[in-house]
Design an enzyme around this catalytic site. Structure first.
Site, PDB file in Angstrom:
ATOM      1  N   SER A 181      63.391 -13.766 -12.903  1.00  0.00           N
ATOM      2  CA  SER A 181      63.177 -12.951 -11.709  1.00  0.00           C
ATOM      3  C   SER A 181      63.065 -13.753 -10.419  1.00  0.00           C
ATOM      4  CB  SER A 181      61.939 -12.076 -11.883  1.00  0.00           C
ATOM      5  OG  SER A 181      60.829 -12.859 -12.240  1.00  0.00           O
ATOM      6  N   HIS A 209      65.529  -6.886 -15.113  1.00  0.00           N
ATOM      7  CA  HIS A 209      66.438  -6.958 -13.951  1.00  0.00           C
ATOM      8  C   HIS A 209      67.887  -6.741 -14.345  1.00  0.00           C
ATOM      9  CE1 HIS A 209      63.407  -8.296 -11.068  1.00  0.00           C
ATOM     10  NE2 HIS A 209      62.869  -8.924 -12.101  1.00  0.00           N
ATOM     11  N   LYS A 240      63.999  -0.868 -11.648  1.00  0.00           N
ATOM     12  CA  LYS A 240      64.823  -1.750 -10.799  1.00  0.00           C
ATOM     13  C   LYS A 240      66.244  -1.173 -10.720  1.00  0.00           C
ATOM     14  CE  LYS A 240      61.628  -5.234 -12.385  1.00  0.00           C
ATOM     15  NZ  LYS A 240      60.638  -5.088 -11.305  1.00  0.00           N
TER      16      LYS A 240
HETATM   17  C1  PLP Z   1      61.190 -10.049 -15.721  1.00  0.00           C
HETATM   18  C2  PLP Z   1      60.260  -8.912 -15.414  1.00  0.00           C
HETATM   19  N1  PLP Z   1      59.682  -8.255 -16.432  1.00  0.00           N
HETATM   20  C3  PLP Z   1      58.860  -7.230 -16.211  1.00  0.00           C
HETATM   21  C4  PLP Z   1      58.556  -6.808 -14.937  1.00  0.00           C
HETATM   22  C5  PLP Z   1      57.612  -5.664 -14.727  1.00  0.00           C
HETATM   23  O1  PLP Z   1      58.348  -4.500 -14.487  1.00  0.00           O
HETATM   24  P1  PLP Z   1      57.699  -3.315 -13.618  1.00  0.00           P
HETATM   25  O2  PLP Z   1      57.855  -3.688 -12.184  1.00  0.00           O
HETATM   26  O3  PLP Z   1      58.492  -2.121 -14.009  1.00  0.00           O
HETATM   27  O4  PLP Z   1      56.276  -3.218 -14.035  1.00  0.00           O
HETATM   28  C6  PLP Z   1      59.132  -7.457 -13.853  1.00  0.00           C
HETATM   29  C7  PLP Z   1      58.817  -6.976 -12.483  1.00  0.00           C
HETATM   30  O5  PLP Z   1      58.870  -7.572 -11.497  1.00  0.00           O
HETATM   31  C8  PLP Z   1      59.988  -8.540 -14.088  1.00  0.00           C
HETATM   32  O6  PLP Z   1      60.525  -9.224 -13.066  1.00  0.00           O
END
Ligand code: PLP
Length: 395
Positions: A181, A209, A240
């Site tokens: 991310s 993502h 996302k």
């Molecule tokens: C790689 C990754 N996993 C999980 C999440 C968490 O997802 P959510 O924003 O739907 O809680 C994120 C969020 O930024 C992320 O970047």
């Protein structure tokens, strides 16, 4: 609470203090803050589905028909037909036996990891995995082997070493983001799959993502790299590429069945509201059909133009091969200076600092959207060009 005041002053002194920015309208490629227009370079709604009319209409209809709240947790009174329909559609979309919804991607990782993995197990986790994976690992009490980012030699070394240390009945799990991310690079899933098979480890991937964005049909990096059938636990987010909110775990019937019974972040919280579920169903319909393919094409065209432009100005976009485009700057102070310049010039881009990244790896994290028009990208690149001339720092 004086000790908090001191801690906050420390954050400020180290350029690590965070402030929220109030966006006044819907999150589109251009947004308004304090009445001024900004080009959005920090959204995770990569396909622009958060403002897609099909999703908005679906939410409106669902609110009228089912109300705006679910009224309970899933195992008490909070399972409506929309929950079961979305879980069935997710499983069918991902071609898994079953799928289970969580209220966020964070909850999905936290719940799945802390429920499936226990103190007798070993987790092999990429050092750049998302915070929700790290927190899930801690909560699971499993032994943790953190391997160097995307470094297959290090992963293999650690898997080899664990052969001698494994207790009876212990399981090994490899966990990786598929798109990292903060770096925007992809996990080496083909090699990880081979190592998992060779060393008898289960494999969990986080496609937060990637879902909607990667793969011929939008099923993620695992589809893109042809390894979908080799993954034991597939986590993804509705928040996302799909433009909504929520998370899921998809996999075998027994995996989902067990999580429904035991995952605390599933059991002990009020379930997702009907408008979100209906929008997510509409989003799945879009990403899995021709309109989704068109949006992905627009996205990759935009990414190419943006990256080419940045690289021509000498910016280091690290090893990004996705819609997440970091610009490496080094220190927190330098990052905040660049971030401020961009903000003052009408560009909304986030500076990323510790603890999210190492102190010498601070960066801007920019994201490209399918619904950015050519003019948006051209205007942003013009700001970057001017910044290179005007700022004394060499970035
Ligand atoms: C790689 C990754 N996993 C999980 C999440 C968490 O997802 P959510 O924003 O739907 O809680 C994120 C969020 O930024 C992320 O970047």
């Amino acid at each position: 609470m004086e000790f908090l005041k001191i801690a906050i002053e420390d954050l400020k002194a180290m350029n690590n203090y965070r402030e929220v920015i109030n966006i006044q309208d819907a999150q589109r490629p251009r947004v308004h803050v304090n009445g001024r227009e900004y080009i959005m370079l920090a959204s995770s709604s990569y396909l622009g589905l958060n403002t897609h009319l099909a999703l908005i209409h679906a939410a409106q209809l669902a609110a009228h028909e089912y109300g705006v709240g679910s009224g309970g947790s899933r195992l008490i009174s909070g399972t409506m037909s929309l929950h079961t329909q979305l879980e069935a559609e997710l499983a069918s979309f991902l071609r898994t036996d079953d799928a289970i919804l969580f209220n966020s991607g964070y909850d999905a990782n936290l719940g799945a990891i802390s429920t499936i993995m226990t103190e007798k197990d070993i987790i092999f986790s990429d050092e750049l995995n998302h915070a929700s994976i790290i927190d899930g690992c801690q909560l699971s009490k499993a032994s943790l082997a953190v391997y160097k980012h995307n470094n297959m030699e290090d992963l293999e070394q650690q898997l080899k070493r664990s052969k001698n240390e494994c207790k009876d009945n212990s399981n090994k799990f490899i966990i990786t983001d598929t798109i990292f991310s903060m770096d925007g690079d992809l996990a080496k899933l083909n090699e990880i799959v081979e190592l998992a098979e060779q060393y008898d480890a289960y494999l969990m991937i986080d496609e937060a993502h990637a879902v909607g964005v990667f793969g011929e049909h939008g099923r993620g990096v695992s589809e893109h790299l042809g390894v979908e059938n080799n993954i034991d636990i597939r986590m993804g987010a509705l928040s996302k590429g799909l433009g909504c909110v929520g998370g899921y775990i998809a996999g075998s019937g027994e995996l989902v069945d067990y999580l429904r019974n035991k995952a605390r972040s599933y059991v002990y919280t009020t379930s997702l509201p009907p408008p979100v579920l209906a929008s997510a169903l509409a989003a799945l319909e879009i990403v899995s059909t021709e309109p989704g393919r068109m949006l992905r094409k627009q996205l990759w065209d935009n990414v190419e133009v943006f990256k080419k432009g940045l690289n021509s100005f000498g910016h280091d976009t690290m090893s990004s091969t996705s819609q997440i485009v970091p610009i490496l700057l080094g220190s927190a102070s330098r990052t905040m200076e660049v971030s401020k310049y961009l903000f003052d010039s009408g560009v909304f881009a986030t500076g990323i600092r510790p603890p999210t990244v190492a102190p010498d790896r601070c960066r801007l994290r920019t994201t490209v959207l399918a619904n950015h028009c050519k003019g948006d990208i051209a205007d942003v690149l013009e700001v970057f060009r001017r910044m290179n001339e005007e700022l004394t720092i060499n970035c």
